[in-house]
Enzyme design. Structure first.
Site, mmCIF file in Angstrom:
data_model
loop_
_atom_site.group_PDB
_atom_site.id
_atom_site.type_symbol
_atom_site.label_atom_id
_atom_site.label_comp_id
_atom_site.label_asym_id
_atom_site.label_seq_id
_atom_site.Cartn_x
_atom_site.Cartn_y
_atom_site.Cartn_z
ATOM 1 N N ASP A 1 45.517 34.040 36.499
ATOM 2 C CA ASP A 1 45.650 32.872 35.648
ATOM 3 C C ASP A 1 44.777 33.105 34.427
ATOM 4 O O ASP A 1 43.634 33.557 34.547
ATOM 5 C CB ASP A 1 45.206 31.607 36.393
ATOM 6 C CG ASP A 1 45.580 30.374 35.600
ATOM 7 O OD1 ASP A 1 46.616 29.766 35.912
ATOM 8 O OD2 ASP A 1 44.860 30.041 34.638
ATOM 9 N N ARG B 1 51.203 34.664 33.237
ATOM 10 C CA ARG B 1 52.362 34.758 34.134
ATOM 11 C C ARG B 1 53.129 36.062 33.935
ATOM 12 O O ARG B 1 53.653 36.341 32.861
ATOM 13 C CB ARG B 1 53.282 33.536 33.957
ATOM 14 C CG ARG B 1 53.872 33.354 32.587
ATOM 15 C CD ARG B 1 54.593 32.016 32.447
ATOM 16 N NE ARG B 1 53.621 30.927 32.368
ATOM 17 C CZ ARG B 1 53.745 29.843 31.599
ATOM 18 N NH1 ARG B 1 54.822 29.671 30.866
ATOM 19 N NH2 ARG B 1 52.816 28.924 31.568
ATOM 20 N N ASP C 1 47.524 24.576 43.303
ATOM 21 C CA ASP C 1 47.150 23.558 42.319
ATOM 22 C C ASP C 1 48.225 23.309 41.251
ATOM 23 O O ASP C 1 48.278 22.250 40.655
ATOM 24 C CB ASP C 1 45.835 23.941 41.618
ATOM 25 C CG ASP C 1 45.870 25.348 41.016
ATOM 26 O OD1 ASP C 1 46.919 26.016 41.114
ATOM 27 O OD2 ASP C 1 44.854 25.780 40.452
ATOM 28 N N HIS C 2 49.105 24.274 41.022
ATOM 29 C CA HIS C 2 50.111 24.127 39.964
ATOM 30 C C HIS C 2 51.362 23.402 40.454
ATOM 31 O O HIS C 2 51.817 22.445 39.850
ATOM 32 C CB HIS C 2 50.534 25.499 39.430
ATOM 33 C CG HIS C 2 49.549 26.134 38.496
ATOM 34 N ND1 HIS C 2 48.282 26.470 38.867
ATOM 35 C CD2 HIS C 2 49.663 26.509 37.195
ATOM 36 C CE1 HIS C 2 47.653 27.018 37.826
ATOM 37 N NE2 HIS C 2 48.464 27.053 36.801
ATOM 38 N N SER D 1 49.676 32.265 28.669
ATOM 39 C CA SER D 1 49.522 32.405 30.113
ATOM 40 C C SER D 1 49.500 33.857 30.580
ATOM 41 O O SER D 1 49.964 34.766 29.897
ATOM 42 C CB SER D 1 50.705 31.683 30.752
ATOM 43 O OG SER D 1 51.051 32.239 31.975
ATOM 44 N N ARG E 1 46.235 23.817 25.924
ATOM 45 C CA ARG E 1 47.414 24.388 25.240
ATOM 46 C C ARG E 1 48.351 23.272 24.809
ATOM 47 O O ARG E 1 48.596 22.341 25.580
ATOM 48 C CB ARG E 1 48.178 25.337 26.173
ATOM 49 C CG ARG E 1 47.403 26.585 26.416
ATOM 50 C CD ARG E 1 48.147 27.618 27.221
ATOM 51 N NE ARG E 1 47.312 28.795 27.262
ATOM 52 C CZ ARG E 1 47.198 29.626 28.286
ATOM 53 N NH1 ARG E 1 47.927 29.428 29.365
ATOM 54 N NH2 ARG E 1 46.405 30.654 28.222
HETATM 55 C C1 MIC Z 1 48.976 28.020 32.107
HETATM 56 O O1 MIC Z 1 48.020 27.307 31.842
HETATM 57 O O2 MIC Z 1 49.821 28.377 31.269
HETATM 58 C C2 MIC Z 1 49.139 28.508 33.525
HETATM 59 C C3 MIC Z 1 50.308 27.822 34.102
HETATM 60 O O3 MIC Z 1 48.008 28.169 34.283
HETATM 61 C C4 MIC Z 1 49.312 30.026 33.482
HETATM 62 C C5 MIC Z 1 49.654 30.637 34.764
HETATM 63 C C6 MIC Z 1 51.095 30.513 35.131
HETATM 64 O O4 MIC Z 1 51.958 30.513 34.263
HETATM 65 O O5 MIC Z 1 51.344 30.416 36.325
HETATM 66 C C7 MIC Z 1 48.100 30.774 32.923
HETATM 67 O O6 MIC Z 1 47.323 30.220 32.203
HETATM 68 O O7 MIC Z 1 47.966 31.968 33.166
HETATM 69 FE FE1 SF4 Z 2 46.351 24.580 35.442
HETATM 70 FE FE2 SF4 Z 2 46.752 26.397 33.526
HETATM 71 FE FE3 SF4 Z 2 46.547 23.820 32.935
HETATM 72 FE FE4 SF4 Z 2 44.424 25.107 33.753
HETATM 73 S S1 SF4 Z 2 45.577 25.502 31.896
HETATM 74 S S2 SF4 Z 2 45.067 23.093 34.430
HETATM 75 S S3 SF4 Z 2 45.278 26.517 35.231
HETATM 76 S S4 SF4 Z 2 48.161 24.777 34.131
#
Ligand code: MIC
Ligand code: SF4
Length: 644
Positions: free
Chosen positions: A119, A535, A64-65, A533, A379
Site C-alpha cells: 500500500d 496497486r 480495511d479496504h 496507489s 488523494r
Molecule cells: C489508495 O489509497 O489508493 C489505496 C487503495 O490504499 C492503494 C492500494 C490499493 O489500490 O489497493 C494504495 O495507496 O496503494
Molecule cells: Fe485506505 Fe489508501 Fe485511503 Fe489510506 S489512502 S485510508 S490506505 S484507501
C-alpha cells in the site's frame, strides 16, 4: 562525512549493491504489511513461490479496504487472507480492527526497522523512525519469503522545520505546504527526512500524518527521527521496549534542503483534482459545501478525533452538509467511546463509520453530482470519490470540522485560541482482533471462494515487439485512472479477468475491449505516469489485456516497478517532443528488443510504421531487472531462482 537517518537505516539493511546514489541497492525487510485490496494477490503470489512460511520478523495482513461487502466477494477474500495468514505465519488484523497504517503504527512498528507494505501509504511508519516503503504485492510477497527489496539509492531531502504550529494550523497543513513546494512528482527518487527544532513540537500522530501523505510527492518514503516523543508514544502503547533512538549524524550531508517555519503556516487545502493544487483557506474563501468526511490513514488518530470532537461539541452539522467520521482504529474508536468524545460527534449529527478506509477509496459516501466535499484524506484524483464530477478538497480535521458546522469552507483559525490537546498517559490496548498464525502450517487449509482467480499468464519477453497503440493519455495519469477502485470494482481485486474490464475506463470506456481485440498493444503516456496507489492491478490488468510496453515521458516509482514485475516494458522518450508524434492506432515496433536488453543496452529504437518515423526510447534496468524482464516478470524470475 556524516549520514542522514534514512541512509543509516538503509546501510544497516543493505544486502546487495553499493552505497552509491542512483544505483540499485537491495535491502533486507524486517516487517511487511498487506491490506485486503492488494493482499489476495500478494498471498496468491507467495503461495505460487512454494515457500511454507514467511521469513520476516513480523508480517501482518490487514482487512480495511473492502469492508462494504455488497456481495460475497469481499467476505470470501477476507476468509482467503485470514486462512493464508494463518498458514504462512502472518498476523491477521480482522475487519473492524482499523486501517492498516494506523494499527501498524500503534501495535507493530519499530524505530530503525524496515517495513514493506502493499500500500502506497506505508511510509506512515516513518513517523516513528522506520524506513517504511510502499510496493506492489509481488515485491511484498518476495520480501515475505526473505528476499531483498530493490530500490534506487535515493537522494535525501532535508525538510528543516523550525518554530511551532499556531492554534488551529495542523500537521496536515505542513504536508500540504511541502506538496505546494515540491508537487506530486517532486519526490520521485527521493526520501524526505524531517529535521530541525520544529520536530520536537510535533507528536507521533502529527509526524505520521506528514510521512503518510509524503506518498503524494511520489517519494520513496519519508522519515522523522525517533526521539523521546516517540518513546512516550510507544510507552502509551505499552511497547517502550522496542524503542531506540534514531537520528541523523550531526554532520549529515543532504542532497537538498527545504526550510519550513511552522509558526508561519496557515490552513491550506488541496483543491480539485490533485494533491498539489494547493491554496490557502483565505484564497479559497467561503465556498458552499455539501459534504465533509473525516478519517483515512492520514487523519484518524486519537489526537485528530479529539480536535474534531472539541469543535463539534454542542453544535449541529449544517443542514446542507453531510458529515461522516471514521476513527482510524478500534483503539481510537474505543477510547473515544470511553472518554465520551464520541457522544459529541454523534450529538452534532455526524454519521459514524467503521474504522476502515471507507470513503477514501470510494467505498461509500460518494458526494452528490458536482458536490463539494471536504475530506481529511490524501488523494482527490478525478472520480476517486465515486462521483465523477465530485469536487474534492483535502483539508485538516480542524478545517473539516468547522466547515461542517458552518456549511461553507472555513478557516479554523477563526476559532481563536486553541486549548491544549493532551493524549492520555496510556492508550487502551486490546489486541483481541489480531489473530495469531498457526503453529503448524500443514494443519491449515486455505479457503478459496469462486471469485479468486490465479495470477494472469505470462511469457518470456518476445524477440521483437510489434503492436498498435491501444491508448494515448496525458500527463499525471494516476493508478485510479488505470485501474479505478470504488465500491463496484474493488470486489474484483482477486479476479484479474473481471477487473480488467474496468481498466482505463475513466479515460476511455472502450479501452478494455479495444486492447483485448488487438491481442497485443502498447500504451503511450505523459509525465509522472502511474502516480498514486501501489496497486499492482494497474499492471496486471494491462498484462491480461495484452499490453506489452508502456512508452511515456516519465514514470512514478511504484508503478514502474509493478510494470517490470508484470513483465511489461516501461520505456521513456529520450526526447519528450516525440510524444506528440504518436497517435492512437499507430503501429509501433521494437525490433530485437530482447537481444538488446540481454546485451545490457538502455537505449532502443522505437519504429512508428504508420508515421514512418523512428524515436529513441530509454529503459534504465539493473542486471536483476533485465533478468526479470526477460523471464516474463518477477513471479517467473523468482520461481526459476527458487527451482535452481
Ligand atoms: C489508495 O489509497 O489508493 C489505496 C487503495 O490504499 C492503494 C492500494 C490499493 O489500490 O489497493 C494504495 O495507496 O496503494
Ligand atoms: Fe485506505 Fe489508501 Fe485511503 Fe489510506 S489512502 S485510508 S490506505 S484507501
Amino acid at each position: 562525512m556524516g549520514l542522514s537517518l534514512a541512509e543509516k537505516i538503509l546501510k544497516a539493511h543493505m544486502t546487495d549493491g553499493e552505497f552509491i546514489k542512483g544505483t540499485e541497492i537491495g535491502i533486507r525487510i524486517d516487517q511487511t504489511l498487506t491490506q485486503d485490496a492488494t493482499g489476495t494477490m500478494a498471498y496468491l503470489e507467495f503461495e505460487a513461490m512454494g515457500l511454507p512460511r514467511v521469513r520476516t520478523e513480523r508480517s501482518v495482513a490487514y482487512i480495511d479496504h473492502n469492508t462494504l461487502q455488497s456481495g460475497f466477494e469481499n467476505a470470501d477474500d477476507h476468509l482467503f487472507i485470514g486462512s493464508a495468514a494463518k498458514k504462512f505465519g502472518v498476523y491477521y488484523s480482522r475487519p473492524g480492527n482499523g486501517i492498516c497504517h494506523q494499527v501498524h503504527l500503534e501495535r507493530f512498528g519499530i524505530p530503525g526497522k524496515t517495513l514493506l507494505g502493499s500500500d502506497s501509504h506505508t511510509p506512515t511508519g516513518g513517523g516513528i523512525g522506520m524506513i517504511a516503503i510502499g510496493a506492489g504485492g509481488l515485491d511484498v510477497a518476495v520480501a515475505m519469503g526473505g528476499g531483498a527489496y530493490y530500490i534506487t539509492y535515493p537522494k535525501i531531502v532535508n525538510v528543516k522545520l523550525s518554530g511551532k504550529l499556531r492554534g488551529y494550523v495542523s500537521a496536515k497543513d505542513v504536508i500540504l505546504e511541502v506538496l505546494r513546494r515540491l508537487t506530486v512528482k517532486g519526490g520521485v527518487g527521493k526520501i524526505i527526512e524531517y529535521t530541525g527544532d520544529g520536530v520536537k513540537t510535533l507528536s507521533v500522530p502529527e509526524r505520521a500524518t506528514i510521512t503518510n501523505m509524503g506518498a503524494e510527492l511520489g517519494a520513496t518514503t519519508s522519515v522523522f527521527p525517533s526521539d523521546e516523543i516517540t518513546l512516550d508514544f510507544l510507552k502509551k502503547e505499552n511497547r517502550a521496549e522496542v524503542w531506540t533512538e534514531q537520528k541523523a549524524d550531526e554532520d549529515a550531508v543532504y542532497d537538498e534542503t527545504i526550510e519550513i517555519n511552522l509558526s508561519e503556516l496557515v490552513p491550506l487545502a488541496a483543491c480539485p483534482h490533485s494533491p498539489d493544487n494547493i491554496k490557502s483557506a483565505d484564497e479559497i474563501g467561503k465556498i458552499k459545501i455539501n459534504q465533509v468526511c473525516i478519517g483515512s490513514c492520514t487523519n484518524s488518530s486519537l489526537l485528530d478525533m479529539m480536535k474534531v470532537a472539541h469543535i463539534l461539541k454542542g453544535k449541529t452539522v449544517h443542514p446542507d452538509v453531510q458529515l461522516s467520521i471514521a476513527p482510524g482504529s478500534k483503539q481510537v474508536l474505543e477510547m473515544l467511546a470511553k472518554n465520551g468524545l464520541l457522544a459529541h460527534m454523534i450529538d452534532a449529527g455526524a454519521r459514524i463509520l467503521e474504522s476502515a478506509c471507507g470513503p477514501c477509496i470510494g467505498m461509500g459516501q460518494s458526494p452528490n453530482t458536482g458536490g463539494v466535499s471536504l475530506r481529511t484524506f490524501n488523494r482527490n484524483f478525478l472520480g476517486r470519490s465515486g462521483t465523477k464530477d465530485g469536487q474534492i478538497y483535502l483539508v485538516s480535521p480542524e478545517t473539516a470540522a468547522l466547515s461542517a458546522i458552518n456549511g461553507y469552507f472555513s478557516n479554523p483559525c477563526e476559532l481563536g485560541e486553541m486549548p491544549e490537546f493532551k493524549l492520555p498517559d496510556k492508550f487502551d490496548i486490546n489486541d483481541n482482533m489480531i489473530t495469531l498464525p498457526a503453529e503448524e502450517s500443514a494443519d491449515v487449509e486455505i479457503i478459496r471462494g469462486p471469485n479468486i482467480k490465479p495470477y494472469p499468464k505470462t511469457a518470456p519477453l518476445a524477440e521483437t515487439i510489434s503492436a498498435k497503440v491501444s491508448l494515448k493519455v496525458d500527463d499525471n495519469i494516476t493508478t485510479d485512472h488505470i485501474m479505478p477502485a470504488g465500491a463496484k470494482i474493488l470486489p474484483l481485486r482477486s479476479n484479474i479477468p473481471e477487473i480488467s474490464k474496468h481498466c482505463f475506463v475513466v479515460c476511455d470506456e472502450k479501452f478494455p475491449e479495444r486492447a483485448k481485440s488487438l491481442g497485443e498493444s502498447i500504451i503511450v503516456g505523459g509525465v509522472n505516469y502511474g502516480q498514486g496507489s501501489s496497486r499492482e492491478h494497474a499492471a496486471l490488468a494491462p498484462l491480461y489485456l495484452g499490453v506489452k510496453a508502456v512508452v511515456v515521458k516519465s514514470f512514478a516509482r511504484i508503478h514502474r516497478a509493478n510494470l517490470i514485475n508484470a513483465g511489461i516494458l516501461p520505456l521513456e522518450f529520450a526526447d519528450e517532443a516525440d510524444y506528440g508524434k504518436i497517435s492512437e492506432g499507430d503501429e509501433l515496433s521494437l525490433p530485437g528488443i530482447a537481444e538488446a536488453i540481454k546485451a545490457g543496452r538502455n537505449e532502443f529504437n522505437l519504429v512508428n510504421k504508420t508515421a514512418n518515423e523512428q524515436y529513441t526510447v530509454l529503459c534504465e534496468l539493473s542486471d536483476r531487472n533485465r533478468e526479470i524482464m526477460l523471464a516474463g516478470g518477477l513471479l517467473d524470475y523468482t520461481r526459476d531462482k527458487l527451482a535452481k
